[in-house]
Design an enzyme around this catalytic site. Structure first.
Site, PDB file in Angstrom:
ATOM      1  N   ARG A  93      -2.402  -1.832  -3.769  1.00 13.50           N
ATOM      2  CA  ARG A  93      -3.408  -0.778  -3.724  1.00 13.50           C
ATOM      3  C   ARG A  93      -3.107   0.190  -4.874  1.00 13.50           C
ATOM      4  O   ARG A  93      -1.978   0.660  -5.016  1.00 13.50           O
ATOM      5  CB  ARG A  93      -3.291  -0.029  -2.404  1.00 13.50           C
ATOM      6  CG  ARG A  93      -4.169   1.187  -2.373  1.00 13.50           C
ATOM      7  CD  ARG A  93      -3.712   2.161  -1.319  1.00 13.50           C
ATOM      8  NE  ARG A  93      -4.578   3.325  -1.315  1.00 13.50           N
ATOM      9  CZ  ARG A  93      -4.267   4.475  -0.749  1.00 13.50           C
ATOM     10  NH1 ARG A  93      -3.110   4.620  -0.135  1.00 13.50           N
ATOM     11  NH2 ARG A  93      -5.096   5.484  -0.787  1.00 13.50           N
TER      12      ARG A  93
ATOM     13  N   GLU B  60      -6.540  -1.369   5.374  1.00 12.30           N
ATOM     14  CA  GLU B  60      -6.692  -1.470   3.922  1.00 12.30           C
ATOM     15  C   GLU B  60      -6.022  -2.739   3.415  1.00 12.30           C
ATOM     16  O   GLU B  60      -6.470  -3.350   2.458  1.00 12.30           O
ATOM     17  CB  GLU B  60      -6.065  -0.241   3.257  1.00 12.30           C
ATOM     18  CG  GLU B  60      -6.853   1.030   3.539  1.00 12.30           C
ATOM     19  CD  GLU B  60      -6.077   2.296   3.246  1.00 12.30           C
ATOM     20  OE1 GLU B  60      -5.187   2.639   4.043  1.00 12.30           O
ATOM     21  OE2 GLU B  60      -6.354   2.950   2.228  1.00 12.30           O
TER      22      GLU B  60
ATOM     23  N   ASN C 214       0.861  -1.183   0.000  1.00  6.62           N
ATOM     24  CA  ASN C 214       0.000   0.000   0.000  1.00  6.62           C
ATOM     25  C   ASN C 214       0.899   1.235   0.000  1.00  6.62           C
ATOM     26  O   ASN C 214       1.368   1.669   1.041  1.00  6.62           O
ATOM     27  CB  ASN C 214      -0.895  -0.055   1.250  1.00  6.62           C
ATOM     28  CG  ASN C 214      -1.780   1.163   1.395  1.00  6.62           C
ATOM     29  OD1 ASN C 214      -1.708   2.101   0.597  1.00  6.62           O
ATOM     30  ND2 ASN C 214      -2.612   1.159   2.423  1.00  6.62           N
TER      31      ASN C 214
ATOM     32  N   HIS D  48      -9.642   6.371  -1.531  1.00  9.94           N
ATOM     33  CA  HIS D  48      -9.533   5.698  -0.228  1.00  9.94           C
ATOM     34  C   HIS D  48     -10.640   4.654  -0.060  1.00  9.94           C
ATOM     35  O   HIS D  48     -11.097   4.390   1.051  1.00  9.94           O
ATOM     36  CB  HIS D  48      -9.648   6.696   0.952  1.00  9.94           C
ATOM     37  CG  HIS D  48      -8.590   7.753   0.978  1.00  9.94           C
ATOM     38  ND1 HIS D  48      -8.863   9.069   1.276  1.00  9.94           N
ATOM     39  CD2 HIS D  48      -7.263   7.689   0.757  1.00  9.94           C
ATOM     40  CE1 HIS D  48      -7.746   9.761   1.233  1.00  9.94           C
ATOM     41  NE2 HIS D  48      -6.752   8.955   0.911  1.00  9.94           N
TER      42      HIS D  48
ATOM     43  N   ARG E  84      -2.202  19.190   0.139  1.00 10.63           N
ATOM     44  CA  ARG E  84      -3.213  19.532  -0.874  1.00 10.63           C
ATOM     45  C   ARG E  84      -4.253  20.466  -0.270  1.00 10.63           C
ATOM     46  O   ARG E  84      -4.656  20.275   0.884  1.00 10.63           O
ATOM     47  CB  ARG E  84      -3.904  18.259  -1.376  1.00 10.63           C
ATOM     48  CG  ARG E  84      -3.068  17.459  -2.340  1.00 10.63           C
ATOM     49  CD  ARG E  84      -3.665  16.096  -2.619  1.00 10.63           C
ATOM     50  NE  ARG E  84      -3.104  15.066  -1.765  1.00 10.63           N
ATOM     51  CZ  ARG E  84      -3.572  13.832  -1.639  1.00 10.63           C
ATOM     52  NH1 ARG E  84      -4.640  13.480  -2.303  1.00 10.63           N
ATOM     53  NH2 ARG E  84      -2.988  12.964  -0.849  1.00 10.63           N
TER      54      ARG E  84
END
Ligand code: ADP
Length: 394
Positions: free
Chosen positions: A90, A381, A7, A179, A238
């Site tokens: 991922r 995840e 990931n 996500h 961001r």
């Protein structure tokens, strides 16, 4: 079946080696602060925990260090790389091409490369991970699990932008959402925990990238990130939501090139732009010392999350639970407190003592009188990726 899950986040690589279908974790770890002078590698097996500090410039160097640890004579967990049968990757942006977990072929890699234009902080790192893994694990099956897949259920009223229809129909300009494996994993955990009263939940994923999802009846119906992972919440570097006309002003009146605007909004804005720090731990430490920029940045961050809670509660006509997850959501009691403050109108009342407690698993941090449950759920995840890769190949 031994599955290595990779990931690659914007500044980190998380990895787990898992045996499926038993879900037995063989080892796990994290390469953090990639691109910084002092990157760290944490590596954990049933027997040992190791932490190293290195100068790691990019994802490729990071992944090579991980493989060295897996094969290490003393602390490794495999003797040969071909013990790993599957590598599950991922991948952040799958555009409209992938609504499911997919075996990686050269066409799939070309698509991931194509969508790098839409996820410049992520898809290049994801693809790099795939290319390095193909070199190191030539006999393993490589599988991609897309962050965009969970959000395929977002209805048109939420996924279309109010721009001419042709841009949606012919060019795929729409909300994709990101996500997805994290929002899916924590929402499923919450639904199982709160059954039967969890039809309207909001999942709040706060890492370096940040996003929220309105999950109704187990399905994503709205989401803060959009066509690219730039919209919505204030993130590490961001900006999240801004008036798009600022871009025209920067270009037309302040002489920015479009590339400079892109770098400004993607790599130099967010918490970094507001404070000079990207890591929330540094920002919290400065705020505690009284740094005004850091205090305001934390307040702005929490305020943006509050506004989306209100918006999604309206979209679902109610709210059963909010879930905090990922690096900041799981660890920052400060952000959780600021988000939940003065939210009793929505039925959210935080138990401040429970908010400060730390524990490994799912925990409830609302008061008994809070109508809305407030949960902290560590995201996984990697487990979600392992499950989906196993399902695809078995
Ligand atoms: P990503 O996967 O997007 O790289 P993570 O989910 O690993 O991000 O989250 C990274 C963020 O979590 C960083 O901003 C870091 O500061 C924050 N974080 C990690 N541990 C803590 C902590 N104990 N307190 C506050 N923030 C933390």
């Amino acid at each position: 079946m031994k599955i290595l899950i990779i990931n690659s986040g914007s500044s980190s690589i998380k990895f787990q080696l898992m045996d499926m279908p038993s879900e037995t974790l063989i080892c796990s770890g994290l390469v953090e602060r990639i691109g910084y002078q002092f990157a760290t590698i944490n590596y954990k097996t049933g027997k040992t925990t190791i932490q190293h500090t290195h100068n790691i410039e990019n994802h490729k160097q990071g992944l090579r260090k991980v493989v060295d640890l897996l094969l290490d004579k003393e602390n490794g967990v495999i003797a040969k790389t071909d013990e790993i049968e599957v590598v599950g990757h991922r991948v952040v942006h799958g555009g409209n091409s992938f609504s499911d977990t997919t075996l990686i072929t050269s066409e799939v890699k070309a698509k991931i490369q194509q969508y790098a234009a839409l996820a410049p902080l992520h898809n290049p790192g994801n693809l790099e991970g795939i290319l390095v893994a193909e070199e190191i694990f030539p006999s393993a099956k490589q599988v991609a699990i897309f962050d965009t897949a969970f959000h395929q259920t977002i209805p048109e009223k939420a996924k279309k932008y109010a721009i001419p229809n042709a841009l949606y129909e012919e060019h795929g300009i729409q909300v994709y959402g990101f996500h997805g494996t994290s929002h899916q994993y924590v929402s499923e955990k919450a639904i199982a925990y709160l059954k039967p009263k969890a039809t309207k939940i909001i999942t709040i994923h706060l890492g370096n990238g940040c996003s929220m999802t309105a999950v109704k009846d187990g399905k994503s119906i709205d989401h803060t990130l959009g066509f690219t992972p730039s919209n919505g919440l204030i993130m590490g570097s961001r900006s999240g939501d801004i008036d798009h006309a600022i871009i025209f002003h920067l270009v037309n009146n302040l002489n920015y090139t479009l590339d400079e605007v892109k770098t400004l909004l993607t790599n130099k804005s967010g918490m970094l732009g507001l404070t000079g720090h990207m890591d929330l731990r540094d920002i919290q430490a400065e705020a505690e010392k009284g740094d005004k920029d850091c205090i305001l940045a934390l307040t702005m961050n929490a305020y943006r999350i509050k506004k989306y809670i209100g918006s999604y509660a309206a979209a679902m006509n109610g709210l059963d639970a909010i879930i905090f997850t990922a690096g900041i959501g799981e660890n920052s009691s400060v952000i959780r407190k600021m988000v939940c403050e003065d939210m009793d109108f929505f039925g959210i009342i935080l138990d401040e003592a429970k908010n400060e407690l730390r524990s490994e698993g799912l925990r409830e941090i609302n008061t008994a009188s809070s109508k809305v449950k407030v949960l902290v759920i560590p995201t996984n995840e990697e487990l979600e990726i392992a499950k989906q890769a196993f399902e695809l190949l078995s």
